[in-house]
Enzyme design. Structure first.
Site, PDB file in Angstrom:
ATOM      1  N   TYR A 182       1.328   2.881  12.801  1.00 43.60           N
ATOM      2  CA  TYR A 182       0.972   2.200  11.557  1.00 43.60           C
ATOM      3  C   TYR A 182      -0.490   2.422  11.171  1.00 43.60           C
ATOM      4  O   TYR A 182      -1.383   2.385  12.016  1.00 43.60           O
ATOM      5  CB  TYR A 182       1.172   0.697  11.724  1.00 43.60           C
ATOM      6  CG  TYR A 182       2.432   0.129  11.123  1.00 43.60           C
ATOM      7  CD1 TYR A 182       3.114   0.749  10.095  1.00 43.60           C
ATOM      8  CD2 TYR A 182       2.933  -1.077  11.596  1.00 43.60           C
ATOM      9  CE1 TYR A 182       4.270   0.207   9.555  1.00 43.60           C
ATOM     10  CE2 TYR A 182       4.090  -1.633  11.067  1.00 43.60           C
ATOM     11  CZ  TYR A 182       4.753  -0.978  10.040  1.00 43.60           C
ATOM     12  OH  TYR A 182       5.881  -1.526   9.521  1.00 43.60           O
ATOM     13  N   GLU A 183      -0.712   2.585   9.859  1.00 41.19           N
ATOM     14  CA  GLU A 183      -2.067   2.663   9.280  1.00 41.19           C
ATOM     15  C   GLU A 183      -2.941   3.714   9.950  1.00 41.19           C
ATOM     16  O   GLU A 183      -4.141   3.536  10.121  1.00 41.19           O
ATOM     17  CB  GLU A 183      -2.766   1.291   9.345  1.00 41.19           C
ATOM     18  CG  GLU A 183      -1.973   0.157   8.756  1.00 41.19           C
ATOM     19  CD  GLU A 183      -1.569   0.398   7.316  1.00 41.19           C
ATOM     20  OE1 GLU A 183      -2.213   1.221   6.634  1.00 41.19           O
ATOM     21  OE2 GLU A 183      -0.591  -0.231   6.861  1.00 41.19           O
ATOM     22  N   GLY A 184      -2.326   4.817  10.316  1.00 42.56           N
ATOM     23  CA  GLY A 184      -3.055   5.893  10.977  1.00 42.56           C
ATOM     24  C   GLY A 184      -2.796   5.871  12.473  1.00 42.56           C
ATOM     25  O   GLY A 184      -3.038   4.871  13.136  1.00 42.56           O
TER      26      GLY A 184
ATOM     27  N   MET B 238       0.864  -1.174   0.000  1.00 39.34           N
ATOM     28  CA  MET B 238       0.000   0.000   0.000  1.00 39.34           C
ATOM     29  C   MET B 238       0.902   1.226   0.000  1.00 39.34           C
ATOM     30  O   MET B 238       1.708   1.403   0.905  1.00 39.34           O
ATOM     31  CB  MET B 238      -0.900  -0.033   1.237  1.00 39.34           C
ATOM     32  CG  MET B 238      -1.815   1.141   1.394  1.00 39.34           C
ATOM     33  SD  MET B 238      -3.113   0.840   2.625  1.00 39.34           S
ATOM     34  CE  MET B 238      -2.174   0.297   4.040  1.00 39.34           C
TER      35      MET B 238
ATOM     36  N   ARG C 134      -6.031  -1.938   9.230  1.00 41.60           N
ATOM     37  CA  ARG C 134      -6.192  -1.453  10.603  1.00 41.60           C
ATOM     38  C   ARG C 134      -6.631  -2.578  11.532  1.00 41.60           C
ATOM     39  O   ARG C 134      -6.141  -2.680  12.659  1.00 41.60           O
ATOM     40  CB  ARG C 134      -7.175  -0.282  10.633  1.00 41.60           C
ATOM     41  CG  ARG C 134      -6.582   0.992  10.079  1.00 41.60           C
ATOM     42  CD  ARG C 134      -7.587   2.119   9.929  1.00 41.60           C
ATOM     43  NE  ARG C 134      -6.882   3.335   9.509  1.00 41.60           N
ATOM     44  CZ  ARG C 134      -7.487   4.496   9.247  1.00 41.60           C
ATOM     45  NH1 ARG C 134      -8.807   4.597   9.361  1.00 41.60           N
ATOM     46  NH2 ARG C 134      -6.776   5.551   8.882  1.00 41.60           N
TER      47      ARG C 134
END
Length: 608
Positions: free
Chosen positions: A442-444, A161, A302
């Site tokens: 990670y991931e926000g 991603m 997430r």
């Protein structure tokens, strides 16, 4: 120390808390039997313990190497991934028509967590590939699905991603990578992406990047972002690999933890490929809807990162418990003839039970969320599907944020249990702390998850989903009240305390939701000043709810005369959670409702 899969707790959480039997009765899962689930769990335990967990220390001490754009992974990782792919683990939750196993998300949740506990750095590659598969199955064209999905599921190719850029960070409105249309329908991409996990490696023959970029005429901001497939090697018409694309790994980051996972800086359009200037890419879906599409992958990631937090917590707990049982130091507090193992000291027990309680509560919440996903996609009743979709979406930021923040606490406690030896790398405790620290980013970040929980998951439906959770919690509270009254005297006090503290925690949760709804229009900064306390409050209370449900199951089994020691141990953990962890909810609720004061203090300070 060797990693041991927590099979007993997996089975308990799957069956007694997440309702596995109900999930297996849903349309589409007719061939998934309880015996098959047990066999999958057993085989996954064997694979994780014997093939993947032994690579964990090597990944930490022998990081992947970069050489002229090529990345060589830690010794052993390539064979481990080949074994992983050959065994079909990548396809657990993906449709059978594309080569997957077609299992419920709930069934796949336990093996996924287990892989992450065995070796977090290794597990990142399969987790991201899962997200690419889900995104392409949801919004990719038929031709794109046919070209990429079977190879991704088979483990021949892996996925990444690509969002972050040096100037953008989490502000995706600033994405500057350009995608210029070509006469053949493809695009040429130019730009730079950073922090790309497994952006280059030698585990698979091809890497499929999902990349956010802008077309020349795209509107500014997030509304002008499109999503593109950019393979490392182009694919010929017959499915064979063609020339090297113009996407190049410029370097690998040197990180605090997860050393075995290559984190790449990728250059698009550097002129170093064999396919001409600019990376060849293919539009996914419609133009300028890329961020919407990428959120499909991000939501899957997430949930996966939340499970990584649980996995690291489990590994850190097992490591600390083994050390505490072996390390002899000090006399028992009530007096003893000689030194005792430190596991007998009250504060060491407090730390270990905190580690176990946070881990098992987070696991239960994640499994309940996975079950809601299955009901939200497979239940025959549209109303039930809608309610469960809302429940799952509400839980995702909690699973991600609470589980990862808890992982940092659990891993830190693991170092503390070791004392001074925990600060020494040779004992291994420090690795879990270093590895865990990336997970709330990670991931926000946790704040991004918390803002999502406030805006999209609480305000958008007027608190309907949050209040539905609270109503269900109150039902459990009433059942707990009855069970406590019938319990043996030795258990009654603990159950009463769990009941009382859960009651207070639910009240605090309710008050926080009400505050958010009442203040959102008039004092929005006050609401968001308390967003992270709100997320952590939700995590503590949802974890307490599941631990209360666990206590009810255990109490019933003990009353019926079971001799299985698991139930006594699980009950003890649930009662400890009620006594020592649930009281945090009141402080967090107060912090949420003090958001206005906190915001004024922030505005008046010199930090801005």
């Amino acid at each position: 120390m060797p990693y041991v899969t927590p099979l007993r707790d997996f089975r308990f959480a799957l069956k007694d808390l997440a309702g596995l039997d109900e999930i297996l009765r849903l349309p589409g899962f007719e061939e998934v039997t309880p015996d098959l689930v047990d066999a999958i769990l057993d085989e996954n335990a064997r694979f994780a313990e014997q093939a993947i967990a032994p690579l964990n220390v090597a990944g930490d001490t022998q990081a992947p190497q970069w050489n002229d754009g090529q990345v060589t992974t830690t010794p052993g990782f390539k064979q481990g991934f080949a074994d992983y792919a050959a065994s079909g683990w990548q396809g657990l939750q993906h449709p059978a028509q594309w080569g997957g196993q077609g299992l419920p998300k709930l069934v796949a949740a336990a093996p996924c967590e287990n892989l992450q506990a065995a070796n977090l750095a290794f597990s990142l590659c399969p987790m991201l590939t899962d997200g690419v598969i889900e995104a392409l199955l949801t919004v990719g064209s038929e031709a794109q699905r046919q070209t990429y999905v079977p190879n991704l599921i088979a483990g021949k190719w892996t996925g990444t991603m690509n969002l972050t850029e040096p100037q953008a960070g989490s502000d995706l409105a600033q994405v500057a990578t350009r995608a210029v249309p070509q006469t053949d329908g493809s695009y040429r991409l130019t730009g730079q992406k950073i922090f790309i996990t497994y952006g280059d490696h030698d585990l698979a023959e091809n890497i499929i990047h999902l990349v956010l970029a802008r077309m020349p005429d795209a509107p500014a901001g997030v509304k002008g972002i499109s999503l593109f497939i950019v393979p490392k090697f182009l694919i010929n018409q017959d499915g064979s690999l063609g020339p090297r694309n113009d996407v190049w790994c410029a370097s690998l980051e040197h990180k605090l933890g997860i050393h075995g996972s290559p984190t790449a800086v990728l250059l698009y359009g550097s002129g170093k490929g064999d396919a001409g200037e600019g990376a060849v890419g293919y539009l996914v879906g419609e133009p300028n809807r890329g961020l919407e599409y990428m959120f499909i992958m991000m939501n899957a990631a997430r949930f996966g990162v939340g499970q990584q937090g649980i996995g690291v917590s489990e590994r850190a707990y097992q490591h600390a418990l083994a050390y505490a049982r072996e390390r002899v130091q000090g006399r028992a507090i009530e007096g003893s003839a000689g030194p005792v193992a430190i596991v007998h000291h009250p504060d060491v027990q407090r730390m270990l039970l905190t580690m176990r309680g946070l881990t098992e509560a987070a696991r239960a919440v994640s499994f309940v969320a996975a079950a809601a996903h299955d009901k939200g996609t497979h239940h025959p009743d549209a109303g039930v599907r809608a309610r469960n979709r809302a429940f799952y979406e509400y839980l995702v930021p909690i699973v991600k944020g609470f589980s990862t923040e808890s992982a940092v606490e659990v891993a830190s406690l693991g170092v503390q249990v070791h004392g001074g030896m925990g600060f020494i790398e040779e004992t291994g405790a420090a690795q879990y702390y270093r590895d865990a620290r990336i997970l709330p980013i990670y991931e926000g970040t946790t704040a991004i998850q918390a803002n999502d929980l406030v805006s999209r998951k609480t305000l958008r439906d007027g608190g309907a989903t949050a209040y539905a959770c609270i109503a269900a919690m109150k039902d459990t509270l009433q059942t707990l009240h009855t069970a406590a009254a019938r319990a043996e005297p030795d258990d009654r006090a603990g159950l009463n305390l769990l009941r009382d503290n859960l009651d207070l925690a639910i009240q605090g949760y309710d008050a926080a939701v009400t505050f958010i709804l009442e203040q959102a229009q008039s004092n929005v900064r006050a609401v968001y000043a308390g967003s992270v306390p709100y997320l952590m409050l939700a995590g503590i209370v949802h974890g307490g709810w599941q631990m209360a449900r666990a206590a009810l199951v255990c109490q019933r089994q003990l009353t019926e005369g079971t001799t299985d020691p698991f139930y006594r141990s699980k009950l003890s953990t649930a009662l400890f959670y009620g006594a020592q962890i649930l009281p945090r909810a009141l402080a967090l609720s107060a912090a949420v409702r003090a958001g206005g004061v906190a915001n004024r203090c922030g505005a008046q300070s010199d930090i801005a």
